[in-house]
Design a protein around this motif. Structure first.
Motif, mmCIF file in Angstrom:
data_model
loop_
_atom_site.group_PDB
_atom_site.id
_atom_site.type_symbol
_atom_site.label_atom_id
_atom_site.label_comp_id
_atom_site.label_asym_id
_atom_site.label_seq_id
_atom_site.Cartn_x
_atom_site.Cartn_y
_atom_site.Cartn_z
ATOM 1 N N LEU A 71 -28.839 9.738 10.134
ATOM 2 C CA LEU A 71 -27.612 9.242 9.508
ATOM 3 C C LEU A 71 -26.379 9.987 9.995
ATOM 4 N N ALA A 72 -26.503 11.300 10.232
ATOM 5 C CA ALA A 72 -25.335 12.084 10.657
ATOM 6 C C ALA A 72 -24.771 11.550 11.968
ATOM 7 N N GLY A 73 -25.624 11.246 12.913
ATOM 8 C CA GLY A 73 -25.139 10.701 14.180
ATOM 9 C C GLY A 73 -24.527 9.326 14.030
ATOM 10 N N GLN A 74 -25.111 8.489 13.156
ATOM 11 C CA GLN A 74 -24.564 7.148 12.963
ATOM 12 C C GLN A 74 -23.203 7.155 12.296
ATOM 13 N N LEU A 75 -22.914 8.184 11.540
ATOM 14 C CA LEU A 75 -21.613 8.256 10.865
ATOM 15 C C LEU A 75 -20.571 9.016 11.666
ATOM 16 N N THR A 76 -20.942 9.556 12.822
ATOM 17 C CA THR A 76 -19.978 10.332 13.623
ATOM 18 C C THR A 76 -19.857 9.729 15.016
ATOM 19 N N TRP A 77 -20.514 10.328 16.006
ATOM 20 C CA TRP A 77 -20.276 9.895 17.384
ATOM 21 C C TRP A 77 -20.952 8.571 17.725
ATOM 22 N N ARG A 78 -21.920 8.123 16.910
ATOM 23 C CA ARG A 78 -22.550 6.835 17.183
ATOM 24 C C ARG A 78 -22.015 5.724 16.299
ATOM 25 N N ARG A 79 -20.995 5.997 15.523
ATOM 26 C CA ARG A 79 -20.536 5.007 14.542
ATOM 27 C C ARG A 79 -20.023 3.732 15.197
ATOM 28 N N LEU A 80 -19.350 3.834 16.317
ATOM 29 C CA LEU A 80 -18.765 2.660 16.955
ATOM 30 C C LEU A 80 -19.675 2.058 18.017
#
Length: 503
Positions: free
Chosen positions: A105-114
């Motif tokens: 989840l941390a990656g999806q909400l930061t650098w992978r969000r877009l």
């Protein structure tokens, strides 16, 4: 994952056929999935919409939009269980929230969000729960050619959200009585608290449809890609074929028993049942091909240097952010009451960053087109994850080899004990002596490749004896003795000491 329990037919499809299957998932569980969405998002959205109306700002709604990957986790958990016959209740989803919501989840909400393929990659992080290099290699395999069209799916759903939101707002505008004499600009450009609340509610109603649909289509694309790569349709077909043949044998055996029972003595009844209970070679081959371990995937290991001394970069970033946010309170600038009051310095920084990134990308593309870039990367040896259907991944190997072998031997499963020993030995030898192996290599092909590259060292000579015992037991159906298996296990555990003495 028990493929036999799937309520949909798992077969290779084109990406758009797979997306259409996702729409069928949504239509089938529309009521349940909408309740899941409302349970996890209704209260947070109401609070954020209230904050937006009180402060006359769109930032709270932007926060809700940014947290979309978090809101999509329960939807994917519901679909993944419902497809295989387990419909999760709302209470079960709340109870298991930490298990399915936190991985990746941390990656999806930061650098992978877009990321435009967020709906597809979320299945890897949430359902497979892999991390680090394993997750990177897994994503490379699943996102390999041909494309799964997950980015196009995101673009379509994004436009669908915008058009449905604007259409719903236009419908409300048309239903307002004409005595109010409202202009179109009053609804779409005036930012009073009432208009903000109404547009926010329209947006949320649209999300109640598009978000479950988006997650379902991404999940269907993930299932379709795994079906292409791992041959789920063949696995299910072989399993059904084996069950039908076993049922036919049982019926024939029962008929023969009924016919021959009057002509035989009661003492021979046990011997009459033995031909029906034994398994033939063909049935064992079918079970081997249909087993869950038969997945010839490939994993590549890449190592990159990471600079640990990042004090200079941190100080530089601190200066940049301090410069940007110091311009938020510009006394010379005119007061702007619009909800999105973004400083000019931040906008210009984003513009120049995108421009430089685009220019560098074009330069690299042109250099690749004309062959100006040198190929400095060396070929790396790829260690397979499966050899002859045996899973040799480290995370799937037994932690205690002695205990695993002894348990299999006590159960009378010589083949199972040799399989555990074979998997552990192959993983250890290939880690010490990596060699290039083609996907689907057999045990003998692996042994010959090791001998060609590394000669007849002690581990390879041991593997030759183990391979002979494995082939005799698994394929020739002449099991070796339990003492031979224990001797091979002891030799493998003493391999490090024997190798040192030999050196």
């Amino acid at each position: 994952m028990e493929l036999e329990k799937a309520s949909a037919r798992l077969a290779p499809r084109s990406p758009w056929q797979a997306a259409d299957l996702g729409t069928q998932f949504y239509r089938h569980w529309a009521g349940s999935i909408t309740r899941v969405w409302l349970l996890f998002t209704a209260v947070p959205y109401a609070l954020l919409l209230t904050m937006a109306a009180l402060n006359n700002s769109l930032w709270p709604l932007f926060i809700f939009w940014w947290l979309k990957p978090l809101w999509e986790r329960p939807l994917l958990a519901f679909y993944s269980h419902a497809l295989f016959g387990e419909t999760l209740t709302l209470k079960a989803l709340l109870k298991r929230w930490r298990h399915y919501a936190l991985p990746g989840l941390a990656g999806q909400l930061t650098w992978r969000r877009l990321s435009p393929i967020r709906s597809f990659n979320a299945c890897v992080w949430q359902l497979e729960q892999v991390k680090g290099d394993t997750a990177s290699q897994r994503l490379k395999v699943l996102n390999s050619y041909p494309s799964n069209r997950a980015g196009m799916l995101t673009l379509l759903v994004l436009h669908l959200e915008q058009f449905m939101t604007l259409g719903l707002m236009a419908l409300l505008y048309m239903l307002v009585p004409w005595q109010f004499n409202l202009e179109l600009s009053d609804w779409f450009y005036d930012q009073s608290a009432l208009q903000l609340v109404i547009s926010g509610l329209c947006f949320y109603l649209v999300l109640c449809v598009t978000e479950p649909l988006y997650v379902a289509c991404g999940f269907a694309l993930y299932l379709n890609k795994r079906t292409w790569l791992e041959g789920w349709d063949l696995q299910l077909g072989l399993s059904r074929l084996g069950k039908r043949r076993q049922a036919a044998r049982n019926v024939i055996g029962a008929l023969l028993l009924v016919v021959l029972l009057p002509f035989t003595k009661p003492a021979s009844a046990a011997s009459a049942q033995s031909p029906t209970t034994g398994k033939t070679e063909q049935q064992q081959v079918i079970e081997l091909l249909a087993s869950p371990d038969f997945m010839p995937l490939q994993e590549k290991t890449e190592r990159q240097w990471i600079n640990q001394d990042d004090s200079e970069s941190e100080s530089l970033m601190e200066k940049i952010w301090r410069f940007l946010f110091d311009n938020l309170d510009d006394e010379n600038a005119e007061t702007n009451s619009t909800p999105l009051n973004i400083p000019d310095a931040l906008l210009w920084t984003i513009f120049w960053a995108l421009f430089i990134a685009l220019a560098l990308w074009l330069i690299l593309k042109v250099a690749n087109q004309f062959g100006l870039r040198g190929h400095s990367t060396r070929n790396r040896t790829v260690i397979p994850t499966h050899v002859a259907g045996l899973d040799i991944r480290k995370r799937n190997l037994p932690k205690n080899l002695d205990r695993a072998v002894e348990q299999a031997l006590k159960a009378g499963d010589i083949r199972g004990a040799l399989a555990v020993l074979m998997r552990t030995s192959l993983a250890g030898i290939l880690a010490r002596h990596p060699v290039p192996l083609a996907a689907g290599s057999t045990e003998q092909q692996c042994l010959r490749t090791l001998q060609e590259h590394h000669g007849d060292s002690l581990p390879i000579a041991y593997l030759q004896r183990l391979t002979q015992a494995w082939i005799t037991t698994a394929w020739a159906h002449r099991p070796v003795s339990a003492e031979q298996v224990r001797t091979l296990t002891q030799h493998w555990q003493q391999m490090d000491r024997l190798e040192a003495n030999h050196a």
